[in-house]
Design an enzyme around this catalytic site. Structure first.
Site, PDB file in Angstrom:
ATOM      1  N   SER A 128       0.826  -1.220   0.000  1.00 48.67           N
ATOM      2  CA  SER A 128       0.000   0.000   0.000  1.00 48.67           C
ATOM      3  C   SER A 128       0.857   1.266   0.000  1.00 48.67           C
ATOM      4  CB  SER A 128      -0.884   0.029   1.254  1.00 48.67           C
ATOM      5  OG  SER A 128      -1.639  -1.142   1.362  1.00 48.67           O
ATOM      6  N   PRO A 130       0.190   5.830   0.307  1.00 46.77           N
ATOM      7  CA  PRO A 130      -0.832   6.730   0.862  1.00 46.77           C
ATOM      8  C   PRO A 130      -2.032   6.928  -0.074  1.00 46.77           C
ATOM      9  CG  PRO A 130       1.358   7.607   1.300  1.00 46.77           C
ATOM     10  CD  PRO A 130       1.547   6.394   0.428  1.00 46.77           C
ATOM     11  N   ASP A 241      -4.122 -13.810  -1.555  1.00 49.16           N
ATOM     12  CA  ASP A 241      -5.132 -14.874  -1.449  1.00 49.16           C
ATOM     13  C   ASP A 241      -4.869 -15.712  -0.195  1.00 49.16           C
ATOM     14  OD1 ASP A 241      -6.683 -14.286  -3.602  1.00 49.16           O
ATOM     15  OD2 ASP A 241      -5.757 -15.749  -4.959  1.00 49.16           O
ATOM     16  N   GLY A 243      -2.844 -14.772   2.297  1.00 53.24           N
ATOM     17  CA  GLY A 243      -2.851 -13.875   3.454  1.00 53.24           C
ATOM     18  C   GLY A 243      -4.252 -13.597   3.964  1.00 53.24           C
ATOM     19  N   GLN A 337     -22.148  -6.092  24.625  1.00 53.27           N
ATOM     20  CA  GLN A 337     -23.555  -6.044  25.073  1.00 53.27           C
ATOM     21  C   GLN A 337     -23.787  -7.042  26.214  1.00 53.27           C
ATOM     22  OE1 GLN A 337     -25.426  -3.781  23.702  1.00 53.27           O
ATOM     23  NE2 GLN A 337     -27.314  -4.217  24.825  1.00 53.27           N
ATOM     24  N   LEU A 339     -21.774  -8.068  28.428  1.00 50.51           N
ATOM     25  CA  LEU A 339     -21.179  -7.597  29.687  1.00 50.51           C
ATOM     26  C   LEU A 339     -21.816  -6.302  30.198  1.00 50.51           C
ATOM     27  CD1 LEU A 339     -18.954  -9.740  28.849  1.00 50.51           C
ATOM     28  CD2 LEU A 339     -17.357  -8.268  30.059  1.00 50.51           C
ATOM     29  N   GLU A 364      -5.818  -6.124   4.229  1.00 49.65           N
ATOM     30  CA  GLU A 364      -5.690  -7.266   3.286  1.00 49.65           C
ATOM     31  C   GLU A 364      -6.837  -7.265   2.282  1.00 49.65           C
ATOM     32  OE1 GLU A 364      -3.514 -10.382   3.702  1.00 49.65           O
ATOM     33  OE2 GLU A 364      -2.368  -9.614   5.395  1.00 49.65           O
ATOM     34  N   THR A 366     -10.181  -4.454   1.621  1.00 47.45           N
ATOM     35  CA  THR A 366     -11.387  -4.150   2.417  1.00 47.45           C
ATOM     36  C   THR A 366     -12.488  -5.149   2.048  1.00 47.45           C
ATOM     37  OG1 THR A 366     -12.397  -2.703   0.767  1.00 47.45           O
ATOM     38  CG2 THR A 366     -10.815  -1.678   2.304  1.00 47.45           C
TER      39      THR A 366
END
Ligand SMILES: Cc1cc2nc3c(=O)[nH]c(=O)nc-3n(C[C@H](O)[C@H](O)[C@H](O)COP(=O)(O)OP(=O)(O)OC[C@H]3O[C@@H](n4cnc5c(N)ncnc54)[C@H](O)[C@@H]3O)c2cc1C
Length: 396
Positions: A128, A130, A241, A243, A337, A339, A364, A366
């Protein structure tokens, strides 16, 4: 509740028992403080490496564990059930070794792989930038040939283990061709001109350092290029794939940990004179959580078994990543929820699980990108295949 597992060999069952022991003895006592203090637990990775848990799916001839992917993923799940940041780190390390293991020459593998798989060297993966996350082919980092080396210049964003790793698997542009102009390099961390920015300040996964890496004219020997010039993007995508299945397994582990904590609490906490698990409205929340965890695990292991059989598994890996991470988000939110008010405090780890789950829907690829992969595969169609599984199974 212990997870019921079916694994292919007794060796795999022993490996899972060892993982659970290490997770309880070495990881569990450290996780809360390291996450709160945003400390990267480098020594934990050495421990996992020495126990042989950092190179499990790779060949034994280069120091790997020679295990099927379905076994590796279950080990990863057990680690992530105790410490998600470490589970993510093991998965990213595996991803950073993938290019060398699959595309390296014998000489490159002999020279570099044993230390990487043995855990002496920790890896990072730089795809990736920026402005280029979902669309990695838009990357701008360049690698210009200069004699027997390449000179790398640019920025790689969001690098897990950025500034902590010993080597960086880097995709960089060797020509202007959008997809076939990218090549793959293994860059040593001590290369001159390689600089890590201060770590990102994240919502969760705070024990895992994430940093932008600057390549300021970094010279890399040409014999550290993996595959041919222009082969970098296919190497990166093939690695993703596999990963993605790693992240799916981490999400299953995280969700299992949240379910375990919620279940224990629901058996102890009383309202209206009975443990809250005896209120059907709450018990059904737990039932849905258990169904979500087991669905995600089944999908993840199905994709892994296709991979182990040498069959196409890209669509199933995307489905597993999508289902496992969306389910982890839901399960960890429901754990808060269960807890009640305590779930919303930092006195219990469930609020951390919820923060950790969120990023799994993002990295990895979205979950929108997973839907893109799945829908494109549906549009293309494809053969239905059946493979015969090996007969030997053991309970773990
Ligand atoms: C904690 C963390 C660790 C990371 N570790 C690494 C790492 O080790 N190495 C590495 O290379 N990267 C890493 N990443 C980067 C990560 O993979 C990217 O953040 C991710 O791929 C998304 O890219 P982006 O952030 O640029 O979002 P963008 O690509 O800008 O997307 C923004 C939004 O638009 C949506 N979107 C984009 N394109 C489409 C489309 N075609 N259809 C529908 N929706 C779309 C996305 O789903 C998202 O919701 C990490 C990120 C984080 C947060």
């Amino acid at each position: 509740m212990p997870v019921q597992r079916l694994v292919p060999t007794q060796e795999a069952a022993d490996l899972l028992a060892l993982t659970r022991e290490i997770a309880q003895e070495e990881l569990a006592p450290k996780v809360a403080a390291a996450e709160a203090d945003e400390q990267f637990p480098r020594e934990v990775f050495r421990t996992l490496g020495r126990a042989g848990l950092l190179g499990l799916p790779y060949g034994e001839e280069y120091g790997g564990g020679g295990q099927p992917y379905e076994v590796y993923l279950q080990v990863l799940e057990e680690i992530a059930a105790v410490w998600a940041s470490v589970g993510v780190g093991v998965s990213v390390h595996g991803l950073s070794c993938f290019g060398l293991a699959t595309k390296g020459t014998d000489e490159q593998k002999q020279r570099l792989l044993p230390d990487m798989l043995g855990g002496e060297l920790l890896g990072a993966y730089c795809l990736s930038e920026p402005h280029a996350g979902s669309d990695p082919a838009a990357m701008r980092t360049t690698a210009v040939r200069d004699g027997d080396a390449y000179v790398l210049t640019g920025e790689k964003a969001w690098t897990t283990h950025g500034g902590q790793a010993d080597f960086y698997k880097v995709m960089a542009r060797t020509s202007d061709h959008r997809s076939r102009g990218i090549s793959c390099f293994l860059v040593p961390a001590d290369s001159a001109g390689l600089v890590a920015d201060p770590a990102e300040r994240k919502m969760g996964l705070t024990g895992s350092t994430t940093a932008l890496m600057r390549f300021e004219g970094v010279r890399v020997d040409a014999d550290r290029r993996l595959g041919d010039e222009g082969e970098g993007l296919p190497i990166a995508l093939a690695g993703l794939d596999a990963g993605r299945l790693g992240i799916a397994a981490v999400a299953v582990g995280l969700a299992q940990g949240a379910l375990d904590d919620a279940l224990a609490y629901a058996k102890e906490r009383e309202t209206f004179g009975v443990p809250i698990i005896e209120h059907q409205g709450l018990a059904f929340v737990l039932a849905d959580m258990a169904a979500a965890v087991e669905t995600a695990r089944a999908m993840t292991l199905h994709a892994a078994r296709l991979k182990d059989a040498g069959l196409p598994y890209s669509r199933q890996a995307s489905i597993a990543k999508l289902v496992a991470t969306d389910n982890a988000m839901k399960v960890t939110t429901d754990a808060v929820q269960v807890l009640g008010g305590f779930g919303y405090t930092r006195d219990f780890p469930v609020e951390r699980y919820m923060r950790e789950a969120k990023v799994m829907q993002i990295f990895e690829g979205t979950n929108q990108i997973q839907r893109l992969v799945i829908s494109r595969a549906l549009a293309k169609g494809g053969a239905v295949s059946t493979a015969v599984a090996p007969a030997e199974f053991a309970l773990a």
